[in-house]
Design a protein around this motif. Structure first.
Motif, PDB file in Angstrom:
ATOM      1  N   MET A 112      -4.507   2.652   9.476  1.00  0.00           N
ATOM      2  CA  MET A 112      -5.313   3.626   8.757  1.00  0.00           C
ATOM      3  C   MET A 112      -6.725   3.688   9.327  1.00  0.00           C
ATOM      4  O   MET A 112      -7.383   4.711   9.293  1.00  0.00           O
ATOM      5  CB  MET A 112      -5.380   3.284   7.275  1.00  0.00           C
ATOM      6  CG  MET A 112      -4.074   3.483   6.545  1.00  0.00           C
ATOM      7  SD  MET A 112      -3.305   5.104   6.898  1.00  0.00           S
ATOM      8  CE  MET A 112      -4.484   6.202   6.136  1.00  0.00           C
ATOM      9  N   LYS A 113      -7.182   2.555   9.797  1.00  0.00           N
ATOM     10  CA  LYS A 113      -8.544   2.530  10.322  1.00  0.00           C
ATOM     11  C   LYS A 113      -8.679   3.501  11.493  1.00  0.00           C
ATOM     12  O   LYS A 113      -9.630   4.219  11.638  1.00  0.00           O
ATOM     13  CB  LYS A 113      -8.916   1.111  10.786  1.00  0.00           C
ATOM     14  CG  LYS A 113      -9.057   0.109   9.654  1.00  0.00           C
ATOM     15  CD  LYS A 113     -10.343   0.362   8.870  1.00  0.00           C
ATOM     16  CE  LYS A 113     -10.381  -0.562   7.652  1.00  0.00           C
ATOM     17  NZ  LYS A 113     -11.490  -0.224   6.759  1.00  0.00           N
TER      18      LYS A 113
ATOM     19  N   GLY B 275      -7.003   6.010  11.988  1.00  0.00           N
ATOM     20  CA  GLY B 275      -6.709   7.393  11.627  1.00  0.00           C
ATOM     21  C   GLY B 275      -5.232   7.694  11.803  1.00  0.00           C
ATOM     22  O   GLY B 275      -4.462   6.891  12.366  1.00  0.00           O
ATOM     23  N   ALA B 276      -4.846   8.837  11.287  1.00  0.00           N
ATOM     24  CA  ALA B 276      -3.449   9.211  11.279  1.00  0.00           C
ATOM     25  C   ALA B 276      -2.998   9.765  12.636  1.00  0.00           C
ATOM     26  O   ALA B 276      -1.839   9.702  12.984  1.00  0.00           O
ATOM     27  CB  ALA B 276      -3.199  10.254  10.202  1.00  0.00           C
TER      28      ALA B 276
ATOM     29  N   THR C 213       0.521   3.687   2.112  1.00  0.00           N
ATOM     30  CA  THR C 213       0.610   4.306   3.440  1.00  0.00           C
ATOM     31  C   THR C 213       1.718   3.698   4.295  1.00  0.00           C
ATOM     32  O   THR C 213       2.219   2.612   3.998  1.00  0.00           O
ATOM     33  CB  THR C 213      -0.716   4.115   4.200  1.00  0.00           C
ATOM     34  OG1 THR C 213      -1.004   2.716   4.270  1.00  0.00           O
ATOM     35  CG2 THR C 213      -1.843   4.855   3.525  1.00  0.00           C
ATOM     36  N   ASN C 214       2.051   4.400   5.345  1.00  0.00           N
ATOM     37  CA  ASN C 214       3.004   3.883   6.312  1.00  0.00           C
ATOM     38  C   ASN C 214       2.321   2.808   7.127  1.00  0.00           C
ATOM     39  O   ASN C 214       1.360   3.068   7.842  1.00  0.00           O
ATOM     40  CB  ASN C 214       3.465   5.007   7.251  1.00  0.00           C
ATOM     41  CG  ASN C 214       4.536   5.837   6.587  1.00  0.00           C
ATOM     42  OD1 ASN C 214       5.495   5.284   6.038  1.00  0.00           O
ATOM     43  ND2 ASN C 214       4.364   7.141   6.638  1.00  0.00           N
ATOM     44  N   ASN C 215       2.828   1.593   7.046  1.00  0.00           N
ATOM     45  CA  ASN C 215       2.144   0.462   7.676  1.00  0.00           C
ATOM     46  C   ASN C 215       1.996   0.586   9.185  1.00  0.00           C
ATOM     47  O   ASN C 215       1.027   0.132   9.766  1.00  0.00           O
ATOM     48  CB  ASN C 215       2.887  -0.850   7.363  1.00  0.00           C
ATOM     49  CG  ASN C 215       2.734  -1.232   5.910  1.00  0.00           C
ATOM     50  OD1 ASN C 215       1.896  -0.634   5.229  1.00  0.00           O
ATOM     51  ND2 ASN C 215       3.512  -2.186   5.463  1.00  0.00           N
TER      52      ASN C 215
ATOM     53  N   GLY D  27       0.840  -1.200   0.000  1.00  0.00           N
ATOM     54  CA  GLY D  27       0.000   0.000   0.000  1.00  0.00           C
ATOM     55  C   GLY D  27       0.864   1.235   0.000  1.00  0.00           C
ATOM     56  O   GLY D  27       2.091   1.149   0.125  1.00  0.00           O
TER      57      GLY D  27
END
Lengths: 205, 205, 205, 205
Positions: free
Chosen positions: A199-200, A202-203, A193-195, A191
């Motif tokens: 992500m669920k 939130g950042a 994003t940063n693993n 992906g």
DNA sequence: GATGAATGAGCGTTCATTCAT
DNA sequence: AATGAATGAACGCTCATTCAT
């Protein structure tokens, strides 16, 4: 003389050259014939029409290519390496066969017959190489079970195809396809994003 | 009367209908003119040629669509939601505008002019929506710094484009585009692998 | 084996079938060859070209037909009966050989070679059957001396030919050819007028 | 300029010339266009295709000719004179319009479309001129009641047509068409036999 | 601006015929 | 004699585009 289907092969070879040079619609059958050293009519002993030449090129080159991709996949042991190998093979092909790539990425799509009536098996077969990789990965528990292989194979193919098309269109290629291959493999595997960060959730912490 | 460029609009509207119905190459300028209620020659007062009609459709519909996509992106607060919103907007458009989708996914690509000479800004602008999302995510540290936005935008666009094309070609659509949108978003955000497991370490414990 | 010119005969037979079915111009030499069970090139060992096949069919069938017509004429004793017999034989042939009639009445005339370069003797021979009947009748004093046999033969042939063509074209034939034959014979023998009345003097007393 | 349908007329005129000179199949549309002083494509604004040009020539010349034949018939008072006038008009036309006659007698019949799909009314109309003469004669009691007008018109037309064709084919015409006309009229009016002698009773006293 | 009649370039395909085997 | 793969000439028609009105 030495080869069976000598003429058929010569026609296909000439066609790739002409299609890449002039584009499918501007390519004249007569010119292909001339390039192949046969009479115009001879072409119709081997192919039903201009579109069929194009489609035959696709089918036959794909057959070779599928075999090669298959071998590359097999040579890797882990699923992620297999997918990475596949992606590399795809873009390597583009890089190493500029004329064919031009035909595959640009000319092929201008043939109504190909776009709307193509019933050959090679494209499906090729896509299934990816689909099966996904499925295999799911069986191994390496790939998430909720991934739909039929969708994933399209997404991965679409990403590669788009990048390939750009590469062909921009004759002076800004980016290196090998590097792109790695990036694309990373994107699909990990992906963007940063693993570490869920992500669920939130950042923010 | 009430609209500036009344005829221009009517021509474009008629063209979408005819292109979707007959395909770009089989569409006759005369038929578009008839559908728009203007003389054949009138079309050339508004467009340079048949290809330009097609490209104008693209440019103008894209302008509207970009605005909408932009709004959707803005309405989300987090990068991942923004990307997800973008992907949904893309596939929703396809789903909700079947005629335009047919034109965008299939007919547009048969125009030599579009494929090889397109210089409009809308496609670039659209792709940059994605590119900027990526960059923004990188600035926020949510998206990995090593992702090349220029490549990622192509990859994401390619994936969506391929899925859209399939959806258009298979008139009876097996899969639900909304679900596909979520899957594609997941794939790009999280990758296809199980994040918990370090891929580097392999699939086995 | 058993027949001399086995292949030649098979080619002609196949050609009649194909010509009747597809028409001369749409008939393909390859199809005739296939129907005859020979190779395409073999046809050219027996005939100079497509037109010659057609003309050969005509010549050879006419030869048979002339013999039959001749016999029929001979079997009658009086000139008028002979002419009547001839006319019947002509139209009987049409009625009993629909495929050949189609070829003779319609396809043959589409061959430039036949129309403009035909030099065979059979048509002349056939026409002369009529011409000689006329001459014989004149010698006997039964037919008016001022009749020009060369013209009369064309007139009679023309009348029969036109009626035959109509009969072939209207697959569902309104009129009975045997009855037509009698009427045509009457017309040429007695004229269409009431003989009692002198035409020169007019219809009124 | 001065004529409406200037171009249409010019095309037809040029076509007659080219068809007569080269034959229908060897006539090139481009040559007709050139002869008419229009572009190739212009021909297709007025005619559906090459065959339609040919058929239009026929229909339009026949219209004129029917009017003339009609007038000639009307100018005679008695049925026999009317039929004689008709026959003369037919062969005079052939004699006085050699190019058209060539087209009518030879080229027209090479068009598959004309032979097998002709649905125009002019030929029927022309034949009916004869048919009506016969019927009228029957009402007056001048022509035998047992004559079938539908057959007689074909017989008479066929006779004239065959003679006309011969005349066209033999460029150096042995026989005089005016004399032939009289003979043909005699044949159909009085028959070829000596009326005094009852044919039923035989030729001998 | 609007018209629509006129233009004319452009070409894939067929198939009768040939000829090396 | 027989084959059948190969030949290559031949052309009607379409339709995007133009331009005189």
């Amino acid at each position: 003389m030495s080869f069976k289907n000598d003429k058929r092969t010569r026609i296909l070879r000439a066609a790739v050259k002409v299609f890449a040079q002039k584009g499918f619609y501007n390519a004249k059958v007569a010119e292909i014939a001339k390039g192949a050293g046969v009479a115009d009519g001879t072409i119709y002993l081997y192919f039903k029409g201009k579109d069929e030449i194009l489609i035959s090129i696709f089918e036959e080159e794909m057959a070779k290519f599928i075999a090669k991709a298959h071998a590359q996949i097999e040579s890797a042991s882990q699923i992620d390496h297999k997918l990475r190998a596949f992606i590399h093979t795809h873009l390597d092909f583009v890089k190493n066969n500029p004329k064919l790539a031009q035909v595959f990425q640009l000319e092929l799509r201008q043939s109504n017959k190909f776009i709307k009536e193509y019933t050959g098996s090679k494209l499906k077969e090729y896509l299934n190489l990816i689909g099966e990789l996904i499925s295999e990965g799911q069986r191994q528990g390496v790939i998430r079970a909720d991934i739909h292989p039929g969708l994933a194979k399209r997404a991965i193919f679409g990403a590669l195809d788009e990048v390939a098309t750009q590469w062909v269109l921009l004759k002076r290629n800004k980016y290196d396809l090998r590097q792109s291959a790695d990036q694309i493999a990373d994107m699909f595997l990990r992906g963007v994003t940063n693993n570490q960060t869920s992500m669920k959730g939130g950042a923010s912490p």
